[in-house]
Scaffold this active site. Structure first.
Site, PDB file in Angstrom:
ATOM      1  CE  LYS A 118       7.582  -4.194   0.450  1.00 19.70           C
ATOM      2  NZ  LYS A 118       6.385  -4.898  -0.807  1.00 19.70           N
ATOM      3  CE1 TYR A 123       6.539  -2.096   3.741  1.00 20.06           C
ATOM      4  CE2 TYR A 123       4.549  -0.537   3.515  1.00 20.06           C
ATOM      5  CZ  TYR A 123       5.322  -1.811   3.068  1.00 20.06           C
ATOM      6  OH  TYR A 123       4.975  -1.987   1.864  1.00 20.06           O
ATOM      7  CE1 TYR A 177       5.195  -5.927  -5.747  1.00 17.66           C
ATOM      8  CE2 TYR A 177       5.681  -5.322  -7.855  1.00 17.66           C
ATOM      9  CZ  TYR A 177       5.519  -5.097  -6.800  1.00 17.66           C
ATOM     10  OH  TYR A 177       5.977  -3.772  -6.520  1.00 17.66           O
ATOM     11  CB  VAL A 186       3.861   0.056  -6.989  1.00 19.65           C
ATOM     12  CG1 VAL A 186       3.212  -1.117  -6.647  1.00 19.65           C
ATOM     13  CG2 VAL A 186       4.018   1.077  -5.566  1.00 19.65           C
TER      14      VAL A 186
HETATM   15  N1  GLU Z   1       4.505   1.522  -0.338  1.00 21.03           N
HETATM   16  C1  GLU Z   1       3.886   0.286  -1.115  1.00 21.03           C
HETATM   17  C2  GLU Z   1       2.870  -0.338  -0.349  1.00 21.03           C
HETATM   18  O1  GLU Z   1       2.990  -0.422   0.812  1.00 21.03           O
HETATM   19  C3  GLU Z   1       4.925  -0.609  -1.581  1.00 21.03           C
HETATM   20  C4  GLU Z   1       4.494  -1.546  -2.586  1.00 21.03           C
HETATM   21  C5  GLU Z   1       5.286  -1.972  -3.788  1.00 21.03           C
HETATM   22  O2  GLU Z   1       5.922  -1.156  -4.157  1.00 21.03           O
HETATM   23  O3  GLU Z   1       5.311  -3.195  -4.089  1.00 21.03           O
HETATM   24  O4  GLU Z   1       1.860  -0.555  -0.953  1.00 21.03           O
END
Ligand code: GLU
Length: 305
Positions: A64, A188, A239, A257
């Site tokens: 991101k 994405y 987060y 994650v």
């Molecule tokens: N690909 C994961 C999702 O969209 C990314 C989330 C993450 O790493 O926080 O849930």
């Protein structure tokens, strides 16, 4: 330094037993919960590595940061901030409970899933070009032309990504995102599946710390971009535990994650960590212990007096 990294890894290894590998994307559950990799790159560009530093993993949410850079390059900061906020949130990264409220006009920030999907939609080009540009930026920043993406993880996320799909369609309905929703989601899911090792992550951290040098950004100067990225990472990068993390660690960081942590260490340094066992917020358990210990031992917090 290498001895210090080994010691910090061993002191925090027990934490891998206390967390859980992400399994909501089925392919991620194949990761070895006990793996720990660590890389610290100093200002002279010395690379210190420890643990399973060669292991590759998908960068997930860390992507991101790359897409945010591209969206700003393409549109300028004001247009990006018309579509996504700059505020931290106490909601989980994949929540979209608030998005349907009439007074909510955009996701809280670019590092939660809804905000990141908007950001991806703002990158110029068709679906193929968009993803190519994200990979090219990753290669440029890490100086690693080998970077690719993991097709298994991409397919797994695409097949099970109903929650991301739901928020993307809701945002399309509200006019927050324009264009082909499935194409945006496809990009994405692919960006989340980009693979790196901890050295690559530390290079991204060092790149941002050092002022994003060499990046041709027509819409904003590199210093402003750097301040923006560091600020967003500090406020939103971990987060819904970003504030506590800012106080305890004080290093602008993004987690993913799959268990990655990319730390932007003051004075042109970077940290990359991989350990896939996660806490309830989605952050690497051992990764948190390790970066906290490094911050304390090496005085890395931006808040140090
Ligand atoms: N690909 C994961 C999702 O969209 C990314 C989330 C993450 O790493 O926080 O849930």
């Amino acid at each position: 330094m290498d001895q210090l990294l080994n010691k910090i890894i061993e002191e925090n290894r027990y934490l891998t037993e206390l967390g859980k590998v992400a399994d909501y994307i089925p392919a991620l559950s194949k990761a070895n919960a006990n793996d720990i990799g660590l890389c610290f790159i100093d200002k002279e560009d010395n690379i210190h590595k420890s643990g399973c530093h060669n292991s590759k993993f998908t960068i997930q949410s860390i992507s991101k940061v790359l897409t945010l850079i591209l969206a700003i390059m393409d549109n300028g900061i004001d247009k990006v901030l018309d579509k996504v906020g700059l505020e931290g949130t106490d909601e989980p990264f994949n929540s979209f409970v608030k998005l349907d409220l009439p007074n909510i006009k955009k996701p809280a920030n670019p590092l939660i899933n809804s905000g990141a999907i908007v950001v991806t939609s703002l990158i110029k080009g068709d679906d193929f070009i968009r993803f190519q540009r994200i990979i090219d930026l990753a290669k440029f920043i890490t100086n690693n032309n080998e970077i690719g993406f993991n097709e298994d993880v991409y397919n797994s996320e695409k097949a099970t990504g109903s929650r991301n799909r739901a928020m993307a369609y809701l945002m399309s309905n509200k006019g927050i995102i324009d264009g082909d929703v499935e194409g945006i989601l496809d990009t994405y899911f692919k960006q989340c599946s980009i693979e790196m090792d901890v050295v690559d992550l530390a290079r991204i951290g060092k790149f941002i710390s050092g002022g994003c040098k060499g990046l041709q950004v027509p819409t904003i100067n590199n210093n402003e971009l750097t301040i923006l990225l560091k600020g967003i990472l500090l406020a939103c990068g971990m987060y819904d535990s970003s504030s506590r993390y800012a106080i305890e660690v004080g290093i602008p960081t993004k987690s993913g994650v799959s268990g990655g942590l990319m730390g932007v260490v003051p004075a042109n340094r970077g940290i990359g960590i991989y350990s896939p066992s996660l806490d309830t917020h989605g952050n690497s358990m051992a990764g948190l212990g390790i970066i906290k210990a490094l911050s304390r031992k090496l005085n890395l917090s931006i808040f140090n007096c």
